[in-house]
Design a protein around this motif. Structure first.
Motif, PDB file in Angstrom:
ATOM      1  N   LEU A  84       5.744   7.164   7.525  1.00  0.00           N
ATOM      2  CA  LEU A  84       5.145   6.060   8.264  1.00  0.00           C
ATOM      3  C   LEU A  84       3.782   6.473   8.820  1.00  0.00           C
ATOM      4  CD1 LEU A  84       6.772   3.470  10.287  1.00  0.00           C
ATOM      5  CD2 LEU A  84       5.384   4.985  11.648  1.00  0.00           C
ATOM      6  N   ASN A  85       3.674   7.705   9.290  1.00  0.00           N
ATOM      7  CA  ASN A  85       2.394   8.199   9.811  1.00  0.00           C
ATOM      8  C   ASN A  85       1.341   8.242   8.710  1.00  0.00           C
ATOM      9  OD1 ASN A  85       3.474   8.540  12.326  1.00  0.00           O
ATOM     10  ND2 ASN A  85       3.900  10.707  12.063  1.00  0.00           N
ATOM     11  N   SER A 120      -3.744   6.344   7.010  1.00  0.00           N
ATOM     12  CA  SER A 120      -4.657   6.023   5.913  1.00  0.00           C
ATOM     13  C   SER A 120      -5.161   4.580   6.015  1.00  0.00           C
ATOM     14  CB  SER A 120      -3.992   6.270   4.566  1.00  0.00           C
ATOM     15  OG  SER A 120      -2.837   5.481   4.432  1.00  0.00           O
ATOM     16  N   LEU A 121      -4.327   3.668   6.494  1.00  0.00           N
ATOM     17  CA  LEU A 121      -4.792   2.294   6.660  1.00  0.00           C
ATOM     18  C   LEU A 121      -5.760   2.162   7.832  1.00  0.00           C
ATOM     19  CD1 LEU A 121      -1.589   0.227   5.861  1.00  0.00           C
ATOM     20  CD2 LEU A 121      -3.659   0.421   4.503  1.00  0.00           C
ATOM     21  N   TYR A 140       0.831  -1.203   0.000  1.00  0.00           N
ATOM     22  CA  TYR A 140       0.000   0.000   0.000  1.00  0.00           C
ATOM     23  C   TYR A 140       0.868   1.257   0.000  1.00  0.00           C
ATOM     24  CZ  TYR A 140      -3.373   3.492   1.453  1.00  0.00           C
ATOM     25  OH  TYR A 140      -4.151   4.621   1.524  1.00  0.00           O
ATOM     26  N   ALA A 141       1.930   1.252   0.804  1.00  0.00           N
ATOM     27  CA  ALA A 141       2.828   2.404   0.859  1.00  0.00           C
ATOM     28  C   ALA A 141       3.473   2.656  -0.498  1.00  0.00           C
ATOM     29  CB  ALA A 141       3.894   2.191   1.921  1.00  0.00           C
ATOM     30  N   GLN A 142       3.859   1.589  -1.174  1.00  0.00           N
ATOM     31  CA  GLN A 142       4.476   1.726  -2.490  1.00  0.00           C
ATOM     32  C   GLN A 142       3.459   2.183  -3.529  1.00  0.00           C
ATOM     33  OE1 GLN A 142       7.745   1.257  -2.943  1.00  0.00           O
ATOM     34  NE2 GLN A 142       7.620   1.820  -5.078  1.00  0.00           N
ATOM     35  N   LEU A 143       2.257   1.637  -3.464  1.00  0.00           N
ATOM     36  CA  LEU A 143       1.221   1.944  -4.448  1.00  0.00           C
ATOM     37  C   LEU A 143       0.736   3.386  -4.336  1.00  0.00           C
ATOM     38  CD1 LEU A 143      -0.651   0.715  -6.637  1.00  0.00           C
ATOM     39  CD2 LEU A 143      -2.237   0.175  -4.805  1.00  0.00           C
ATOM     40  N   THR A 144       0.608   3.892  -3.128  1.00  0.00           N
ATOM     41  CA  THR A 144       0.075   5.243  -2.922  1.00  0.00           C
ATOM     42  C   THR A 144       1.156   6.308  -2.829  1.00  0.00           C
ATOM     43  OG1 THR A 144       0.057   4.905  -0.532  1.00  0.00           O
ATOM     44  CG2 THR A 144      -1.978   4.417  -1.736  1.00  0.00           C
ATOM     45  N   THR A 152      -4.736  -6.490   8.741  1.00  0.00           N
ATOM     46  CA  THR A 152      -5.102  -5.506   9.757  1.00  0.00           C
ATOM     47  C   THR A 152      -4.238  -4.267   9.599  1.00  0.00           C
ATOM     48  OG1 THR A 152      -3.540  -6.471  11.330  1.00  0.00           O
ATOM     49  CG2 THR A 152      -5.820  -7.238  11.432  1.00  0.00           C
ATOM     50  N   ALA A 153      -4.782  -3.141  10.008  1.00  0.00           N
ATOM     51  CA  ALA A 153      -4.043  -1.880   9.931  1.00  0.00           C
ATOM     52  C   ALA A 153      -2.985  -1.843  11.029  1.00  0.00           C
ATOM     53  CB  ALA A 153      -4.998  -0.704  10.081  1.00  0.00           C
ATOM     54  N   PRO A 154      -1.791  -1.344  10.712  1.00  0.00           N
ATOM     55  CA  PRO A 154      -0.731  -1.302  11.723  1.00  0.00           C
ATOM     56  C   PRO A 154      -0.838  -0.082  12.620  1.00  0.00           C
ATOM     57  CG  PRO A 154       0.119  -0.489   9.653  1.00  0.00           C
ATOM     58  CD  PRO A 154      -1.307  -0.918   9.400  1.00  0.00           C
TER      59      PRO A 154
END
Length: 180
Positions: free
Chosen positions: A64-65, A70-71, A55-59, A85-87
């Protein structure tokens, strides 16, 4: 009969779900056991870590925040991606620091071989197309006016306009590395 209009995805979760469905079902848990990443996980599973990284790469998340917030906001659609699950901020930071990078590398090669089995032409090698016929590398240049710096400095007025410093950042398209 009325034609149905194809609506583009409004969310990146549809694309994320499609990318995650390419990964074979038990590959991440098997690699986590082999590399020892499962021993270092308590509440934040290795599968959720892989999904969060994708998700981090895609968006194109900046921090980190940004990823964690967003997750957390989209935890409902995230749960539909095989129960991810969201971290939390601390859990994601700890997972990035403690879990071995070999798991990500082995996951890449496992998915690459899986896609090669499904479609033999996928992993057969590079095809020379239009993008590879250029002899010299292509450079993309971005010049953005740094408003904050311009407003903080005391500039003499020249003709009523304030001169503004520019930050010039280049990007080499072959290796996607920034150059200054």
């Amino acid at each position: 009969m009325k034609k149905q209009q194809i609506k583009p995805t409004r969310s990146k979760f549809n694309i994320l779900r499609q990318i995650c469905n390419i990964i074979p079902q038990r590959t991440v848990s098997k690699l986590a056991r082999e590399t020892g990443a499962e021993d270092k996980s308590r509440t934040f599973s290795p599968w959720s870590h892989v999904v969060s990284q994708a998700y981090a790469q895609l968006t194109h998340s900046i921090s980190l925040n940004d990823v964690c917030d967003s997750l957390q906001l989209n935890s409902g659609p995230l749960a539909s991606v095989r129960g991810a699950t969201a971290p939390s901020r601390n859990g994601f930071s700890n997972a990035n620091r403690q879990r071995p990078a070999e798991m990500a590398e082995q996951l890449f090669w496992a998915v690459m071989s899986h896609l090669g089995e499904q479609s033999p032409g996928f992993a057969a090698g590079r095809r020379r197309g239009a993008a590879f016929r250029f002899k010299l590398p292509i450079h993309v240049v971005d010049t953005t006016v740094m408003e904050l710096v311009a407003n903080c400095m005391d500039w003499p007025s020249i003709g009523g306009a304030k001169p503004r410093p520019k930050h010039i950042c280049g990007l080499t398209c072959r290796v996607c590395c920034p150059t200054l």
